[in-house]
Design an enzyme around this catalytic site. Sequence first.
Site, PDB file in Angstrom:
ATOM      1  N   ASP A 196       1.162 -15.049 -35.758  1.00 53.72           N
ATOM      2  CA  ASP A 196       2.052 -16.321 -35.994  1.00 53.72           C
ATOM      3  C   ASP A 196       3.539 -16.115 -35.553  1.00 53.72           C
ATOM      4  O   ASP A 196       3.636 -14.781 -35.051  1.00 53.72           O
ATOM      5  CB  ASP A 196       2.109 -16.576 -37.511  1.00 53.72           C
ATOM      6  CG  ASP A 196       2.805 -15.346 -38.384  1.00 53.72           C
ATOM      7  OD1 ASP A 196       3.266 -14.393 -37.870  1.00 53.72           O
ATOM      8  OD2 ASP A 196       2.365 -15.225 -39.620  1.00 53.72           O
TER       9      ASP A 196
ATOM     10  N   GLU B 148       2.824 -22.198 -38.437  1.00 55.16           N
ATOM     11  CA  GLU B 148       2.939 -21.395 -37.390  1.00 55.16           C
ATOM     12  C   GLU B 148       1.790 -20.335 -36.918  1.00 55.16           C
ATOM     13  O   GLU B 148       2.098 -19.298 -36.443  1.00 55.16           O
ATOM     14  CB  GLU B 148       4.307 -20.797 -37.472  1.00 55.16           C
ATOM     15  CG  GLU B 148       4.324 -19.589 -38.308  1.00 55.16           C
ATOM     16  CD  GLU B 148       4.557 -19.900 -39.967  1.00 55.16           C
ATOM     17  OE1 GLU B 148       4.930 -19.170 -40.502  1.00 55.16           O
ATOM     18  OE2 GLU B 148       4.330 -21.470 -40.292  1.00 55.16           O
TER      19      GLU B 148
END
Length: 651
Positions: A522, A565
């Site tokens: 991420d 994300e």
Amino acid sequence: MHSGNQKSLFHGINKNQFIQMLVRKPLLIISLGLAMLSMSFSSFAKIENPEFDTLFNAADQTDINDPSFPKMVKDLESLLDVEDIERTYLLLPKQCLSHNVFHADENKLADQFIIDTLKTYPAMPASTRIELKLCEATIMRYRGDTSAANALIRESLLAAEGINNRRLMADAYSQLGQIASYTADFAMALKNLLLAHELYKEFDLPTRQHLSLLDLAVTYRRMGETDTALKYYLQLEQAFTKSNQLDLAMMVKMDMAYAYEDLRQYQKAADHYLTVLDYFQTIYTDPTYPARVAVDMSYPLIELGKYQLALDYLKEYEDVIGPNVDTHYSFMQLFFAQAKHGLGLEEQAIPYLDKATAGFERNHNKRGHEMLLKSKIEIYESLQDWQQAYDAQISLYEIHQLIDKAMENQSSTEMLVKFDSEKIEAENAKLIAFQLLKEQQLVTQQDNKRLQIIALILGGASLILLFIFTLYSNKKSKQFKQLALTDLLTQLPNRLALYQQANQLFNNALINQQTLAIVSFDVDHFKQVNDTYGHDAGDTVLKTLAEICTSKLPANAVIGRVGGEEFLVLLPQIRSTAAISLTQAIIEDVSSHDFSAINPELKVTISAGVSTYYDEQTLSELIKKSDMALYQAKRNGRNQLSYYHDDSQRL
């Protein structure tokens, strides 16, 4: 009925005694006869009360959250004749629902009302008893006890089916659908809400039909079908405004704000909330209604970086929403913690996190629990409390597993609903074609030959139209399937699509003993990117990251976006050293990428965790190891990878 009463009056009297009674006591016999006639007429006579009936029908069409509903019930009580037991039974459930159960005291009064009513009217009809149980379930829901409410509604549904009361069946299905939607069981929510909507269409209850559509729109929004939800919302807002049901129009506007939150259009969401808040502050004397709006509004304010303004609204209504009554209490505590974190007051945020945790666990709210865990990770990382952050990360992983399962059910149900819609359209097209054919037959009935020719032409045209429509339906179904499996922002496979492919690859590795590597990664400090440069910049970063990875990965690799994300990469038939080298190359490409088009000062890095198939029996075990490795990479300072070693089963 009459013969039974006569038998009880004259039981044991022989013929001679009966004649003597008629001669000696004629007045007694006449009195008995008149009394029996009076009893008969009173049994069949119906008390006329048209004013009550008109107002009751209006109350039956009014939402219980409408501020006019309690007053309507009070007016009905004043119009009720004390001897009118039939209308008394009708009114009892409305009296139960008229309590403002957002207040702890009113909530208790509603409970006591049900207890007293069941004692006072033990011979009430079965339908009234079922309605009171549904009211009790509503009280439980507002108190946050969704499990008990769900069980009681199912019991009520069985009872309603037993007496074949389809209106009560619709009410029960509606409530079951609302709870399933709230707890993210979307397949069950759509099933029950569609059943409720079809049943409501049997009755002249336009408001109930609209409210059932609103529940469907809410479910579509929670499923991620935001565009579909907004289409419903706009239609419902117009319908309620046109019928001057402004409170219901504001309820729709509230849900539109939720939809704009999902689309990350936070300013538009905040504007909608503010409109509703201003309206409620004007209309409602009870502060619980504007308090709920203020809590909801604080979330987009936090996302916009307006932390102090969010705190001001939360503090204004902090004492209004109690922990034992309203599910908004949990979100209020969460937003307090997020706003404090935004202002850098992490220590002050911890008590609010604890209160929110207890509330979400009680309410079984997966969405709220997921938001809470993400906030816990950020706050505990800021405090460098790595153990608490790690525990939150593991809990978040488990929540994602539950959501994945719900999404699988969601996809199947959603495709079924869309197929049914297209099937209805096809049937309508066939009906229209048939009607045209019938009209032509009436016009040309004198000429059989012409009739046959026209019939053949129309039949052929119908077949051609049906064929074209079938092709169109198949194309639309493929498009719907593609949309359901694609992340709209990055155009990568979404969580559902990725996990379907991951299961196939894992099964191949398990059966054929093939190699398989998984990479979880991420964006580091992604929230700061959004807060500093705006959410449009954050979206651009995610799309750029997807492009970098796609260009770097081999042809047989699969990459998907599994969270805000968060990304997951599947690398079949690749060994650990190659997976590590490839991941390291991606990390370096991202860190060296020029993001100056967004902002000259913007630098983006990612952290990654790598794991390879060893002897795991489930896909979840392998993904969990890559998640744990990702967390280790973050603890080691970010902008790097960590590999989960198979031999020791530890990092």
